[in-house]
Write a protein that holds these residues in place. Structure first.
Motif, PDB file in Angstrom:
ATOM      1  N   TYR A  13       0.843  -1.191   0.000  1.00 47.50           N
ATOM      2  CA  TYR A  13       0.000   0.000   0.000  1.00 47.50           C
ATOM      3  C   TYR A  13       0.882   1.246   0.000  1.00 47.50           C
ATOM      4  O   TYR A  13       1.953   1.259   0.607  1.00 47.50           O
ATOM      5  CB  TYR A  13      -0.908   0.034   1.231  1.00 47.50           C
ATOM      6  CG  TYR A  13      -2.117  -0.852   1.126  1.00 47.50           C
ATOM      7  CD1 TYR A  13      -3.376  -0.319   0.939  1.00 47.50           C
ATOM      8  CD2 TYR A  13      -2.009  -2.234   1.219  1.00 47.50           C
ATOM      9  CE1 TYR A  13      -4.497  -1.121   0.846  1.00 47.50           C
ATOM     10  CE2 TYR A  13      -3.110  -3.058   1.122  1.00 47.50           C
ATOM     11  CZ  TYR A  13      -4.361  -2.496   0.945  1.00 47.50           C
ATOM     12  OH  TYR A  13      -5.453  -3.290   0.835  1.00 47.50           O
ATOM     13  N   ARG A  14       0.445   2.288  -0.694  1.00 50.51           N
ATOM     14  CA  ARG A  14       1.191   3.546  -0.778  1.00 50.51           C
ATOM     15  C   ARG A  14       0.298   4.703  -0.341  1.00 50.51           C
ATOM     16  O   ARG A  14      -0.919   4.612  -0.463  1.00 50.51           O
ATOM     17  CB  ARG A  14       1.632   3.797  -2.219  1.00 50.51           C
ATOM     18  CG  ARG A  14       2.554   2.750  -2.747  1.00 50.51           C
ATOM     19  CD  ARG A  14       2.701   2.882  -4.239  1.00 50.51           C
ATOM     20  NE  ARG A  14       3.725   1.952  -4.680  1.00 50.51           N
ATOM     21  CZ  ARG A  14       4.785   2.300  -5.370  1.00 50.51           C
ATOM     22  NH1 ARG A  14       4.957   3.539  -5.748  1.00 50.51           N
ATOM     23  NH2 ARG A  14       5.675   1.415  -5.720  1.00 50.51           N
ATOM     24  N   THR A  16      -1.686   7.658  -0.921  1.00 50.34           N
ATOM     25  CA  THR A  16      -2.359   8.123  -2.132  1.00 50.34           C
ATOM     26  C   THR A  16      -3.159   9.373  -1.802  1.00 50.34           C
ATOM     27  O   THR A  16      -3.876   9.413  -0.816  1.00 50.34           O
ATOM     28  CB  THR A  16      -3.291   7.033  -2.675  1.00 50.34           C
ATOM     29  OG1 THR A  16      -2.519   5.854  -2.915  1.00 50.34           O
ATOM     30  CG2 THR A  16      -3.971   7.468  -3.949  1.00 50.34           C
ATOM     31  N   GLN A  37      -7.094  11.502   1.178  1.00 54.45           N
ATOM     32  CA  GLN A  37      -5.780  10.891   1.360  1.00 54.45           C
ATOM     33  C   GLN A  37      -5.905   9.653   2.228  1.00 54.45           C
ATOM     34  O   GLN A  37      -6.545   9.678   3.282  1.00 54.45           O
ATOM     35  CB  GLN A  37      -4.819  11.897   1.999  1.00 54.45           C
ATOM     36  CG  GLN A  37      -3.381  11.476   1.960  1.00 54.45           C
ATOM     37  CD  GLN A  37      -2.463  12.588   2.414  1.00 54.45           C
ATOM     38  OE1 GLN A  37      -2.655  13.134   3.500  1.00 54.45           O
ATOM     39  NE2 GLN A  37      -1.472  12.920   1.608  1.00 54.45           N
ATOM     40  N   ASP A  40      -3.351   3.174  -0.190  1.00 55.02           N
ATOM     41  CA  ASP A  40      -4.056   2.463  -1.244  1.00 55.02           C
ATOM     42  C   ASP A  40      -3.068   1.700  -2.106  1.00 55.02           C
ATOM     43  O   ASP A  40      -1.876   1.964  -2.094  1.00 55.02           O
ATOM     44  CB  ASP A  40      -4.851   3.464  -2.094  1.00 55.02           C
ATOM     45  CG  ASP A  40      -6.083   2.850  -2.722  1.00 55.02           C
ATOM     46  OD1 ASP A  40      -6.247   1.621  -2.663  1.00 55.02           O
ATOM     47  OD2 ASP A  40      -6.900   3.608  -3.269  1.00 55.02           O
ATOM     48  N   ALA A  42      -1.590   0.905  -5.627  1.00 58.31           N
ATOM     49  CA  ALA A  42      -1.482   1.361  -7.011  1.00 58.31           C
ATOM     50  C   ALA A  42      -1.274   0.131  -7.901  1.00 58.31           C
ATOM     51  O   ALA A  42      -0.687  -0.844  -7.463  1.00 58.31           O
ATOM     52  CB  ALA A  42      -0.306   2.314  -7.145  1.00 58.31           C
ATOM     53  N   PHE A  45      -6.059   1.151  -7.183  1.00 55.13           N
ATOM     54  CA  PHE A  45      -6.623   2.047  -6.171  1.00 55.13           C
ATOM     55  C   PHE A  45      -8.011   1.605  -5.693  1.00 55.13           C
ATOM     56  O   PHE A  45      -9.001   2.313  -5.860  1.00 55.13           O
ATOM     57  CB  PHE A  45      -6.679   3.493  -6.694  1.00 55.13           C
ATOM     58  CG  PHE A  45      -5.349   4.026  -7.105  1.00 55.13           C
ATOM     59  CD1 PHE A  45      -4.378   4.309  -6.156  1.00 55.13           C
ATOM     60  CD2 PHE A  45      -5.046   4.232  -8.439  1.00 55.13           C
ATOM     61  CE1 PHE A  45      -3.129   4.797  -6.533  1.00 55.13           C
ATOM     62  CE2 PHE A  45      -3.802   4.717  -8.828  1.00 55.13           C
ATOM     63  CZ  PHE A  45      -2.851   5.001  -7.873  1.00 55.13           C
ATOM     64  N   SER A  70       0.534   9.168  -5.974  1.00 55.27           N
ATOM     65  CA  SER A  70       0.822   8.071  -5.057  1.00 55.27           C
ATOM     66  C   SER A  70       2.322   7.939  -4.874  1.00 55.27           C
ATOM     67  O   SER A  70       3.087   8.110  -5.822  1.00 55.27           O
ATOM     68  CB  SER A  70       0.240   6.773  -5.624  1.00 55.27           C
ATOM     69  OG  SER A  70       0.491   5.702  -4.763  1.00 55.27           O
TER      70      SER A  70
END
Length: 89
Positions: A13-14, A16, A37, A40, A42, A45, A70
């Motif tokens: 997860y990053r 986002t 924000q 999520d 990528a 998403f 992201s």
């Protein structure tokens, strides 16, 4: 069982951020900005998609556009050789 933010980041997860432009319900000719924000995955998403589905189903403001950015919060350290030496005593 709830997964912590660190565990989610380790699963890919990053962080986002989405800038959502929408038409104001009372004045459809005017656009309003909303910033979303969360962590999520990528490039699909899924969290953002769920939020946008909720928006379209439950809120009055019609979506105009969504811009997404992201970045990974956990990544390899960036090390470089300094090319010098420091001696203490």
């Amino acid at each position: 069982m709830s997964v912590s933010a660190i565990e989610r980041q380790l699963m890919g997860y990053r962080l986002t951020t989405a800038q959502i432009l929408y038409h104001m319900p009372d004045h459809p000719g005017l656009l309003q900005t909303f910033i979303w924000q969360d962590l999520d995955l990528a490039p699909r998403f899924p969290e953002l998609s769920r939020f946008l589905a909720f928006w379209q189903r439950e809120l009055d403001g019609k979506l105009h556009s969504v811009r997404v950015a992201s970045t990974a919060l956990i990544r390899p350290a960036e090390l470089r050789y300094a090319g010098g030496q420091l001696t203490l005593h």
